[in-house]
Design a protein around this motif. Structure first.
Motif, PDB file in Angstrom:
ATOM      1  N   ARG A 223       2.736   4.874 -59.930  1.00  0.00           N
ATOM      2  CA  ARG A 223       3.663   4.220 -60.861  1.00  0.00           C
ATOM      3  C   ARG A 223       5.123   4.421 -60.454  1.00  0.00           C
ATOM      4  O   ARG A 223       5.883   3.450 -60.336  1.00  0.00           O
ATOM      5  N   ALA A 224       5.536   5.648 -60.221  1.00  0.00           N
ATOM      6  CA  ALA A 224       6.945   5.918 -59.887  1.00  0.00           C
ATOM      7  C   ALA A 224       7.323   5.254 -58.566  1.00  0.00           C
ATOM      8  O   ALA A 224       8.428   4.707 -58.424  1.00  0.00           O
ATOM      9  N   GLU A 225       6.416   5.278 -57.613  1.00  0.00           N
ATOM     10  CA  GLU A 225       6.706   4.694 -56.298  1.00  0.00           C
ATOM     11  C   GLU A 225       6.821   3.173 -56.377  1.00  0.00           C
ATOM     12  O   GLU A 225       7.679   2.577 -55.717  1.00  0.00           O
ATOM     13  N   VAL A 226       5.972   2.533 -57.194  1.00  0.00           N
ATOM     14  CA  VAL A 226       6.052   1.079 -57.343  1.00  0.00           C
ATOM     15  C   VAL A 226       7.342   0.690 -58.064  1.00  0.00           C
ATOM     16  O   VAL A 226       7.976  -0.322 -57.720  1.00  0.00           O
ATOM     17  N   GLU A 227       7.746   1.481 -59.040  1.00  0.00           N
ATOM     18  CA  GLU A 227       9.023   1.207 -59.717  1.00  0.00           C
ATOM     19  C   GLU A 227      10.176   1.265 -58.719  1.00  0.00           C
ATOM     20  O   GLU A 227      11.069   0.400 -58.724  1.00  0.00           O
ATOM     21  N   GLU A 228      10.186   2.280 -57.863  1.00  0.00           N
ATOM     22  CA  GLU A 228      11.244   2.385 -56.865  1.00  0.00           C
ATOM     23  C   GLU A 228      11.168   1.232 -55.872  1.00  0.00           C
ATOM     24  O   GLU A 228      12.203   0.663 -55.467  1.00  0.00           O
ATOM     25  N   LEU A 229       9.967   0.870 -55.488  1.00  0.00           N
ATOM     26  CA  LEU A 229       9.773  -0.229 -54.548  1.00  0.00           C
ATOM     27  C   LEU A 229      10.318  -1.539 -55.116  1.00  0.00           C
ATOM     28  O   LEU A 229      11.022  -2.290 -54.427  1.00  0.00           O
ATOM     29  N   ALA A 230      10.006  -1.824 -56.381  1.00  0.00           N
ATOM     30  CA  ALA A 230      10.498  -3.050 -57.015  1.00  0.00           C
ATOM     31  C   ALA A 230      12.018  -3.052 -57.095  1.00  0.00           C
ATOM     32  O   ALA A 230      12.659  -4.098 -56.939  1.00  0.00           O
ATOM     33  N   ASP A 231      12.600  -1.874 -57.316  1.00  0.00           N
ATOM     34  CA  ASP A 231      14.052  -1.774 -57.371  1.00  0.00           C
ATOM     35  C   ASP A 231      14.679  -2.033 -55.997  1.00  0.00           C
ATOM     36  O   ASP A 231      15.656  -2.782 -55.871  1.00  0.00           O
ATOM     37  N   VAL A 232      14.111  -1.451 -54.958  1.00  0.00           N
ATOM     38  CA  VAL A 232      14.644  -1.621 -53.604  1.00  0.00           C
ATOM     39  C   VAL A 232      14.526  -3.080 -53.153  1.00  0.00           C
ATOM     40  O   VAL A 232      15.459  -3.635 -52.556  1.00  0.00           O
ATOM     41  N   LEU A 233      13.401  -3.719 -53.458  1.00  0.00           N
ATOM     42  CA  LEU A 233      13.161  -5.082 -53.000  1.00  0.00           C
ATOM     43  C   LEU A 233      13.713  -6.146 -53.941  1.00  0.00           C
ATOM     44  O   LEU A 233      13.675  -7.338 -53.618  1.00  0.00           O
ATOM     45  N   ALA A 327       5.603   6.216 -47.779  1.00  0.00           N
ATOM     46  CA  ALA A 327       5.900   6.129 -46.347  1.00  0.00           C
ATOM     47  C   ALA A 327       6.648   4.844 -46.002  1.00  0.00           C
ATOM     48  O   ALA A 327       7.412   4.794 -45.026  1.00  0.00           O
ATOM     49  N   LEU A 328       6.438   3.804 -46.793  1.00  0.00           N
ATOM     50  CA  LEU A 328       7.056   2.506 -46.531  1.00  0.00           C
ATOM     51  C   LEU A 328       8.507   2.459 -47.003  1.00  0.00           C
ATOM     52  O   LEU A 328       9.357   1.805 -46.370  1.00  0.00           O
ATOM     53  N   LEU A 329       8.803   3.130 -48.098  1.00  0.00           N
ATOM     54  CA  LEU A 329      10.126   3.014 -48.731  1.00  0.00           C
ATOM     55  C   LEU A 329      11.295   3.310 -47.778  1.00  0.00           C
ATOM     56  O   LEU A 329      12.281   2.558 -47.772  1.00  0.00           O
ATOM     57  N   PRO A 330      11.257   4.373 -46.972  1.00  0.00           N
ATOM     58  CA  PRO A 330      12.404   4.648 -46.098  1.00  0.00           C
ATOM     59  C   PRO A 330      12.657   3.560 -45.054  1.00  0.00           C
ATOM     60  O   PRO A 330      13.754   3.500 -44.471  1.00  0.00           O
TER      61      PRO A 330
END
Length: 602
Positions: A223-233, A327-330
Motif C-alpha cells: 500500500r505505502a509503496e503504491v501510494e508513493e509510486l502514484a505520486d512519483v508518476l 526497487a523500481l522507485l529510485p
C-alpha cells in the motif's frame, strides 16, 4: 494408547499452527472425529451446515487472515459438496487445504457405497497437489506438502484418507529406501526482478505522459509503496474488485473499481492513458483496459505463470509487489502533477457526487443504491466486508469507500452465488474482535445464507465483538440475471426463473436467537444501520428494495441500450419501472450540485 493416523493428522495440523478446521461430519471421517475428541477439539472443529459452506468459510478465513484455510469432509457426497468453495479458492488464488475421507482400501474398485474416484474428481481443483494416504509412513510428508504448496502457490491442495487408514497405528517414515521424511515450516521470501528488467520497466514508465495504474489483491501488501509510486508518476489508480481493499478510496486519485461493476473515472482512466502499469492483478476483461495499440504497458506479478496475460505488456516483472515497487522507485523520474492528474481527481470527485445523486433517486419501495450508500459513512474503521454475487456486488463496488483498516472481498473469478454469509463467518474466526458485514441478495440468502445464520447463532457468544451483520437486498428477483437477460440478450424477464418467494429474513434471525429488522421505507434505512452496528449479537436487516433500479455499466454501450429496448418491446413484466428507473439513474451523471435528498434536508 497408541497414536493413530487420525491423531497424528491433527497433531501435525497443530504443528502447522492450524487453529480452525471448517467441516461437517460423516462416517468417512469417523476416525478423525474420534481423534478430535481425544485431542480436546484442537484444532477447533467448526461445524458448518453444509460442506460447501465449510469450504467457503475456509476461503473467507484465508482471505481475511492471510493464513491457510483448512476444511474437512466425509467421503463421496461430502467431498463432492466441497468443490464449489474449493474452486472459489483456486480461482481467487487463496490457500486452502481440503482433508477428505474415502471408503476402506479393501472396498476400492468395488462400486461400494459412497465410493467416488476422488483423485480424479479433485485433479483439477487441487491440480498442484492431491494425494491419497494409503500407509501411515506417507505422513507427515503428504500433509506437509499440502500445507506448503497451498501457501506457496496460493492455491487448493487435497489429502484423501481412507477410513481404515485413519484407524491404523501411526508409524513415521524411517531412514530407509523409498521412505520420504519431511519437515515443518514455510520460509518467507520476496523475489525481486533482475536489474535489467527493472531498468526496462523504468524506461517505459518514465517515457509516459499519462500513466494509469491498475492494482489487484496482489498489491495489498504494498500500500505505502503504491501510494508513493502514484505520486512519483502523477498517475491515477484503478482497482480490480478483488483489490478493492488494497488502497484507500479516500485518496483523490484512486478511481475505484474497474470493469462492468466499475466506475466511470476508471473507465476514462483506461481509455485515455498512454502508459499502463498493472500490479498484482489478473483482471480478465481486456475490453475495459486500454486499446491494444494505445498504451505501453508493464506488469508486476509474483506468479510467472500469470504474467503476459490480458494485454500486450512490453515488460513483465516477476516479483513480490512491495519489493519490486521499492526497487523500481529510485529509477523513476518524478512527473509534475499537471492536467492529467488534475483531470483524474476531478473525474473521481464528480463520480462520488453522481453516486450520491443516484442513491437519492426515489424508488419503490427503496432504492438499493441508497441502502449501500447510506452505510458508507457509518462503516467502522476496522470492518470486514463481503458482498455476494449478483446486483449486491454492483453497489458494494461503487458505493462503499474502503479506508483505514477496512477489509473487503467477494467471489471474484468464480463469481459464485452464496459465499457472502460464510465468508464473514470465516472472517469472525480469524478476527473475533472485529465487526463483519455481508451484503447479499435475497437469492443468495435463500440459497446459502439462511442456513448459515444457524452457524453464526451457534458460535457468536464466544466472539469478542459479537457484530456480524447481514444486509439482505430483498427485491424478490434474481436481479443480476434479469438485467443481464435484458442488456445482453434483449430478452424480457422470465418470471418462472427469476421471481423469488418472499421470506421474512429478520423474523427467521430472531427465531434462532439473533436479531433483525425489516425496512420498508427509505426513512428507516439509516436507523436500521445504526441499530445493527450497535447490536449485541448477529443482526439481519431485510431491506425491501426495488428490482427496477438498473446496474448501469460505466460505459452503457448502444448495443446494451438497444437490447434493453428490445426487452421492453417484447413485453418485459417490469418494463414501466425499468424505463423510469433507468432514465432517472442515468441522468444523475449529467446534473450538477447536491443530491435531491440533501436538498430536501436543507
Amino acid at each position: 494408547m497408541s497414536l493413530k493416523v487420525s491423531d497424528y493428522i491433527l497433531q501435525r495440523l497443530r504443528e502447522w499452527d492450524v487453529e480452525h478446521v471448517f467441516a461437517y461430519a460423516g462416517d468417512g471421517i469417523n476416525g478423525l472425529l474420534a481423534a478430535w475428541e481425544r485431542a480436546g477439539n484442537k484444532p477447533r472443529f467448526v461445524q458448518a451446515r453444509h460442506e460447501e459452506m465449510a469450504a467457503f468459510e475456509a476461503v473467507g478465513y484465508a482471505k481475511f487472515s492471510g493464513r491457510v484455510g483448512v476444511c474437512a469432509a466425509t467421503s463421496g457426497p461430502g467431498a463432492i459438496h466441497l468443490l464449489n468453495g474449493l474452486y472459489d479458492a483456486k480461482l481467487d488464488h487463496v490457500p486452502v487445504v481440503a482433508i477428505v475421507g474415502q471408503t476402506n482400501r479393501s472396498a476400492m474398485g468395488g462400486s461400494y457405497q459412497q465410493e467416488v474416484d476422488l483423485l480424479n474428481l479433485y485433479k483439477d481443483v487441487a491440480a498442484e497437489f492431491c494425494e491419497m494416504v494409503t500407509v501411515p509412513e506417507q505422513l507427515p510428508n503428504v500433509l506437509d506438502r499440502a500445507m506448503r504448496t497451498a501457501r506457496a502457490k496460493r492455491t487448493v491442495t487435497a489429502v484423501v484418507i481412507p477410513a481404515d487408514v485413519q484407524e491404523l497405528d501411526y508409524s513415521p517414515p524411517t531412514h530407509a529406501f523409498k521412505m520420504v521424511p519431511s519437515s515443518l515450516g514455510m520460509a518467507s521470501y520476496a523475489p525481486i526482478p533482475a536489474a535489467a528488467d527493472l531498468d526496462r520497466a523504468a524506461d517505459v514508465l518514465n517515457a509516459g505522459e499519462k500513466v494509469a495504474i491498475l492494482i489487484g489483491q496482489g498489491a495489498r501488501g504494498a500500500r505505502a509503496e503504491v501510494e508513493e509510486l502514484a505520486d512519483v508518476l502523477g498517475a491515477g489508480v484503478a482497482k480490480a474488485l478483488l483489490g478493492k481493499d488494497a488502497l484507500p478510496d479516500d485518496l483523490p486519485y484512486v478511481t475505484g473499481a474497474i470493469g462492468l461493476l466499475g466506475t466511470r473515472p476508471s473507465y476514462e482512466l483506461m481509455r485515455e492513458c498512454d502508459t499502463l502499469l498493472v500490479i498484482g492483478s489478473s483482471f480478465p476483461y481486456t475490453q475495459f483496459m486500454p486499446d491494444l495499440d494505445q498504451a505501453r504497458a508493464v506488469q508486476i506479478d509474483i506468479d510467472p505463470f500469470m504474467v503476459g496475460l490480458r494485454y500486450p505488456f512490453e515488460v513483465n516483472l516477476v516479483g513480490d509487489s512491495r519489493e519490486t515497487v521499492k526497487a523500481l522507485l529510485p529509477k523513476l523520474k518524478r512527473k509534475k502533477h499537471g492536467s492529467w492528474r488534475k483531470k483524474i481527481e476531478k473525474n473521481t470527485a464528480r463520480w462520488w457526487k453522481v453516486m450520491e445523486r443516484r442513491a437519492a433517486v426515489d424508488a419503490d419501495p427503496i432504492n438499493p443504491e441508497y441502502v449501500v450508500h447510506a452505510l458508507d459513512a457509518l462503516l467502522p474503521h476496522d470492518v470486514i466486508l463481503a458482498a455476494d454475487s449478483g446486483s449486491a456486488a454492483n453497489w458494494y463496488a461503487r458505493h462503499l469507500r474502503i479506508r483505514g483498516e477496512m477489509r473487503g472481498s467477494l467471489s471474484g473469478t468464480l463469481a459464485t452465488m452464496g459465499p457472502g454469509v460464510p465468508y464473514v463467518i470465516g472472517a469472525k474466526f480469524a478476527h473475533p474482535d472485529r465487526p463483519t458485514l455481508a451484503i447479499v441478495g435475497d437469492g443468495a440468502m435463500q440459497m446459502n445464507g439462511m442456513a448459515e445464520l444457524i452457524t453464526a447463532a451457534k458460535y457468536w457468544p464466544e466472539w469478542q465483538d459479537p457484530r456480524l451483520i447481514v444486509a439482505v437486498l430483498n427485491n424478490q428477483d434474481l436481479n443480476q440475471v434479469t438485467w443481464e437477460m435484458r442488456a445482453m440478450s434483449g430478452a424480457p424477464q422470465f418470471l418462472p426463473s427469476q421471481a423469488l418467494p418472499d421470506v421474512p429474513y429478520a423474523d427467521f434471525a430472531r427465531s434462532i436467537g439473533l436479531d433483525g429488522v425489516q425496512v420498508e421505507t427509505p426513512d428507516g434505512v439509516e436507523s436500521a444501520w445504526h441499530k445493527a452496528l450497535g447490536a449485541d449479537r448477529p443482526f439481519v436487516i431485510d431491506f425491501r428494495t426495488d428490482p427496477a433500479v438498473p446496474p448501469i455499466p460505466p460505459h452503457a454501450s448502444l448495443d446494451q441500450i438497444e437490447a434493453a429496448a428490445s426487452a421492453i418491446a417484447k413485453g418485459d413484466s417490469d418494463r414501466a419501472d425499468m424505463v423510469r428507473q433507468g432514465v432517472k439513474a442515468k441522468i444523475q451523471e449529467f446534473l450538477p450540485g447536491k443530491s435531491h435528498r440533501q436538498e430536501r434536508k436543507d
